[in-house]
Design a protein around this motif. Structure first.
Motif, PDB file in Angstrom:
ATOM      1  N   GLU A   1      28.422  28.741  32.222  1.00 16.10           N
ATOM      2  CA  GLU A   1      29.432  28.589  31.046  1.00 16.10           C
ATOM      3  C   GLU A   1      30.005  27.201  31.007  1.00 16.10           C
ATOM      4  OE1 GLU A   1      32.805  31.148  31.520  1.00 16.10           O
ATOM      5  OE2 GLU A   1      33.189  31.096  29.408  1.00 16.10           O
TER       6      GLU A   1
ATOM      7  N   VAL B   1      27.460  24.591  29.994  1.00 19.42           N
ATOM      8  CA  VAL B   1      27.004  24.711  28.609  1.00 19.42           C
ATOM      9  C   VAL B   1      28.347  24.160  27.790  1.00 19.42           C
ATOM     10  CG1 VAL B   1      26.699  26.449  26.756  1.00 19.42           C
ATOM     11  CG2 VAL B   1      25.362  26.650  28.758  1.00 19.42           C
ATOM     12  N   MET B   2      29.537  24.460  28.225  1.00 21.48           N
ATOM     13  CA  MET B   2      30.496  23.778  27.331  1.00 21.48           C
ATOM     14  C   MET B   2      30.438  22.300  27.374  1.00 21.48           C
ATOM     15  SD  MET B   2      33.885  26.291  28.203  1.00 21.48           S
ATOM     16  CE  MET B   2      34.609  25.651  27.003  1.00 21.48           C
TER      17      MET B   2
ATOM     18  N   ASN C   1      27.736  20.971  25.275  1.00 18.75           N
ATOM     19  CA  ASN C   1      28.178  21.024  23.767  1.00 18.75           C
ATOM     20  C   ASN C   1      29.210  20.513  23.380  1.00 18.75           C
ATOM     21  OD1 ASN C   1      26.116  23.135  23.338  1.00 18.75           O
ATOM     22  ND2 ASN C   1      27.456  24.895  23.429  1.00 18.75           N
TER      23      ASN C   1
ATOM     24  N   GLU D   1      32.328  20.796  24.215  1.00 17.13           N
ATOM     25  CA  GLU D   1      33.364  21.609  24.016  1.00 17.13           C
ATOM     26  C   GLU D   1      34.643  21.370  24.997  1.00 17.13           C
ATOM     27  OE1 GLU D   1      32.157  25.652  24.359  1.00 17.13           O
ATOM     28  OE2 GLU D   1      30.533  25.204  22.913  1.00 17.13           O
TER      29      GLU D   1
ATOM     30  N   ASP E   1      32.369  15.692  16.265  1.00 18.50           N
ATOM     31  CA  ASP E   1      32.317  15.485  17.706  1.00 18.50           C
ATOM     32  C   ASP E   1      33.413  16.232  18.476  1.00 18.50           C
ATOM     33  OD1 ASP E   1      30.313  13.716  17.740  1.00 18.50           O
ATOM     34  OD2 ASP E   1      31.373  11.907  18.191  1.00 18.50           O
ATOM     35  N   VAL E   2      34.011  17.107  17.632  1.00 21.58           N
ATOM     36  CA  VAL E   2      35.194  18.036  18.324  1.00 21.58           C
ATOM     37  C   VAL E   2      34.675  19.396  17.758  1.00 21.58           C
ATOM     38  CG1 VAL E   2      37.572  18.465  18.451  1.00 21.58           C
ATOM     39  CG2 VAL E   2      36.767  16.239  18.084  1.00 21.58           C
ATOM     40  N   PRO E   3      33.738  19.804  18.294  1.00 23.48           N
ATOM     41  CA  PRO E   3      32.944  21.228  17.685  1.00 23.48           C
ATOM     42  C   PRO E   3      33.967  22.289  18.241  1.00 23.48           C
ATOM     43  CG  PRO E   3      32.040  20.582  19.807  1.00 23.48           C
ATOM     44  CD  PRO E   3      32.974  19.426  19.491  1.00 23.48           C
ATOM     45  N   LEU E   4      33.536  23.459  17.510  1.00 22.77           N
ATOM     46  CA  LEU E   4      34.355  24.851  17.761  1.00 22.77           C
ATOM     47  C   LEU E   4      33.754  25.122  19.377  1.00 22.77           C
ATOM     48  CD1 LEU E   4      33.824  26.429  14.601  1.00 22.77           C
ATOM     49  CD2 LEU E   4      35.881  25.508  15.182  1.00 22.77           C
ATOM     50  N   ILE E   5      34.666  26.168  20.008  1.00 24.25           N
ATOM     51  CA  ILE E   5      34.280  26.551  21.190  1.00 24.25           C
ATOM     52  C   ILE E   5      33.157  27.627  20.963  1.00 24.25           C
ATOM     53  CG2 ILE E   5      35.170  27.875  23.548  1.00 24.25           C
ATOM     54  CD1 ILE E   5      36.491  24.825  22.957  1.00 24.25           C
ATOM     55  N   SER E   6      31.945  27.746  21.422  1.00 28.73           N
ATOM     56  CA  SER E   6      30.926  28.450  21.140  1.00 28.73           C
ATOM     57  C   SER E   6      31.025  29.898  21.710  1.00 28.73           C
ATOM     58  CB  SER E   6      29.739  28.014  21.440  1.00 28.73           C
ATOM     59  OG  SER E   6      29.615  27.611  23.037  1.00 28.73           O
ATOM     60  N   ASN E   7      31.709  30.210  22.661  1.00 29.09           N
ATOM     61  CA  ASN E   7      31.833  31.568  23.208  1.00 29.09           C
ATOM     62  C   ASN E   7      33.117  32.353  22.659  1.00 29.09           C
ATOM     63  OD1 ASN E   7      33.656  30.248  24.745  1.00 29.09           O
ATOM     64  ND2 ASN E   7      32.885  30.953  26.826  1.00 29.09           N
TER      65      ASN E   7
END
Lengths: 261, 134
Positions: free
Chosen positions: A122, A125-126, A129, A131, B14-20
Motif C-alpha cells: 500500500e 503504491v501510494m 502514484n 499520493e 501532480d496532486v492526485p486523489l488518494i486511490s484507496n
C-alpha cells in the motif's frame, strides 16, 4: 577495483547506517504516538479501519489456525511430557514456552504474512502514484495520518491476537490434559495458576507490542522507499518483508536473552 | 503557495486523489485532519458539496473509475475544503484534455463560490485562446 573485504566493509557500513536510520525513524513515530495532536478525526478513522482489517477480518481464519495448530502443539508437548515422566511440569511448559514464546511468535508470523505485506504494498503504491505528495501538499503529516495509526494498530492487534491464541491453546489444553493424563479440569487450572508469573505475562505483552511496532514500521519504511516507477513496488515489498522477518528473529533472540539474564 | 501556505489549495494533475479511498472520503479528509471534524459530519459535508455540482452519484466511487470531468470536480471540492481556501488550478486542460473552453470550470467555480476565498488559474501562454475573455 574493490577487493572482497572492501565490498564486505561497504555492505556492513550500509547495513549499520540503514539500521540506525530505522531506529531514528522508529523513535520519531514512537514519540508521535504519545502526542495528543496526532489523534485527529482522520487519524482515528484510519486506526479503526486498520484494526478492523488486521484483527477483525482475520478472526475466522485465525481461530481455525489457533485451534488446529494449538491442539497439535499441545498434544505433542503433553505426549512428550508424559513419556519423560514430567507431568508436574505441564504448567511451567504451558506458561513458559507456549504462552510467552510460541503464541506471540506464531501470531506475529500470521499477521506479518497477511497485514505487513499489505501495508508494504500500500505504501509503495501510494508513493508511485504520488499520493504522498498529495498529502504533503495539503499539509497532512504522513507520520500522523499514515504511520501512527498503522503502527498503533500493529501493537494493539498483536497483543490481542496473541492473547486470543494463548486462550485457545490453554482451552485445548484442558481437553488434552484429560485425554492424555486423565487430568481433571480443576487440577489443570490449579497447575496453570501455580506456574503463572505476573512478570512472564508482562514480558509477553511487551514483546507483542515490540513485534507489533516493528512489523508495521519496517514495511512502511521500505514502502516509502519506492521510487516513482511501478517496477520499484516489488523491490520495495520484497526488501521490506525480508527485513521484517530479520527483525522478528532479532526480537525473538533478544527476548530469549532477556529471559536468560 | 509560499505566501499563503495554510490557504493554498491546488487542483493539479501532480496532486492526485488518494486511490484507496472513495470520492467522499478524499473530500472529507481535509476537514477531518485540519479541523478535527467528526467523521459523519465531514462525510455529509462532502456528499452535500458533491450534490452542489451534480456529482453526488460518484460519492462512493474511487479515482480510477472517474471520468476526467468528475475527477476535476472532486479535486476542486477537495481544494475548497481547505480553510479560507485560495484555490490554484494548474493547467486545467491537462486534467480534462478534451475540453474546448474554460466554461465548465468557471461554472463549477461559480456554483461553489461560498466555499473559497479566491481562485487563480495557471496555464501556458499558448493556451490563452481556450480561456476567451476570462
Amino acid at each position: 577495483m574493490k577487493t572482497f573485504w572492501e565490498r564486505l566493509g561497504h555492505a556492513a557500513i550500509r547495513m549499520l547506517e540503514d539500521s540506525a536510520d530505522t531506529i531514528v525513524f522508529a523513535g520519531r513515530v514512537f514519540v508521535r504516538i504519545f502526542q495528543r495532536k496526532t489523534y485527529s478525526s482522520a487519524m482515528r478513522e484510519v486506526l479503526v479501519n486498520q484494526i478492523y482489517f488486521t484483527s477483525v477480518q482475520i478472526l475466522p481464519v485465525f481461530i481455525i489456525v489457533s485451534v488446529f495448530f494449538g491442539s497439535l502443539l499441545i498434544g505433542i508437548v503433553f505426549t512428550i511430557l508424559k513419556d519423560l515422566g514430567l507431568t508436574e511440569f505441564i504448567g511451567h511448559v504451558l506458561m513458559g514456552l507456549i504462552v510467552t514464546e510460541l503464541s506471540p511468535f506464531l501470531t506475529v508470523l500470521l499477521i506479518t504474512l497477511r497485514s505487513a505485506s499489505a501495508i508494504n504494498t500500500e505504501m509503495a503504491v501510494m508513493k508511485v502514484n504520488r499520493e504522498m505528495k498529495t498529502l504533503e501538499t495539503f499539509r497532512i503529516d504522513i507520520i500522523d495520518y499514515l504511520l501512527a495509526p498503522r503502527v498503533l494498530n500493529g501493537i494493539i492487534s498483536i497483543v490481542l491476537l496473541s492473547s486470543l491464541f494463548s486462550i485457545v491453546l490453554l482451552i485445548s489444553g484442558i481437553l488434552f490434559a484429560k485425554l492424555i493424563f486423565g487430568m481433571n479440569q480443576d487440577v489443570y487450572m490449579n497447575m496453570l495458576l501455580d506456574s503463572t508469573r505476573f512478570s512472564d505475562i508482562i514480558i509477553m505483552f511487551f514483546k507483542c507490542a515490540i513485534y507489533g511496532f516493528f512489523i508495521t514500521l519496517i514495511p512502511i519504511r521500505f514502502g516509502l522507499r519506492a521510487s516513482h516507477e511501478l517496477t520499484s513496488i516489488p523491490v520495495a515489498v520484497s526488501r521490506g518483508m525480508v527485513n521484517v522477518f530479520a527483525a522478528i528473529l532479532i526480537i525473538e533472540v533478544l527476548s530469549l536473552l532477556t529471559k536468560l539474564y | 503557495m509560499r505566501e499563503f501556505p495554510l490557504q493554498a489549495a491546488p487542483v493539479w494533475v501532480d496532486v492526485p486523489l488518494i486511490s484507496n479511498q472513495e470520492v467522499y472520503m478524499n473530500i472529507a479528509l481535509i476537514k477531518k485532519y485540519h479541523d478535527n471534524m467528526p467523521r459523519q459530519e465531514a462525510w455529509r459535508l462532502a456528499v452535500d458539496c458533491l450534490g452542489k455540482i451534480g456529482l453526488e452519484h460518484i460519492a462512493y466511487k474511487r479515482n480510477p473509475v472517474l471520468t476526467s470531468e468528475e475527477r476535476f470536480g472532486v479535486m476542486l471540492l477537495r481544494a475548497a475544503m481547505v480553510r479560507a481556501a485560495m484555490i490554484l488550478i494548474v493547467k486545467p486542460f491537462e486534467l480534462i484534455p478534451h475540453l474546448n473552453d474554460i466554461q465548465m470550470v468557471t461554472s463549477m467555480l461559480k456554483t461553489i463560490d461560498e466555499l473559497y476565498v479566491s481562485c487563480h488559474i495557471y496555464d501556458y501562454q499558448w493556451m490563452q485562446e481556450k480561456y476567451g475573455d476570462l
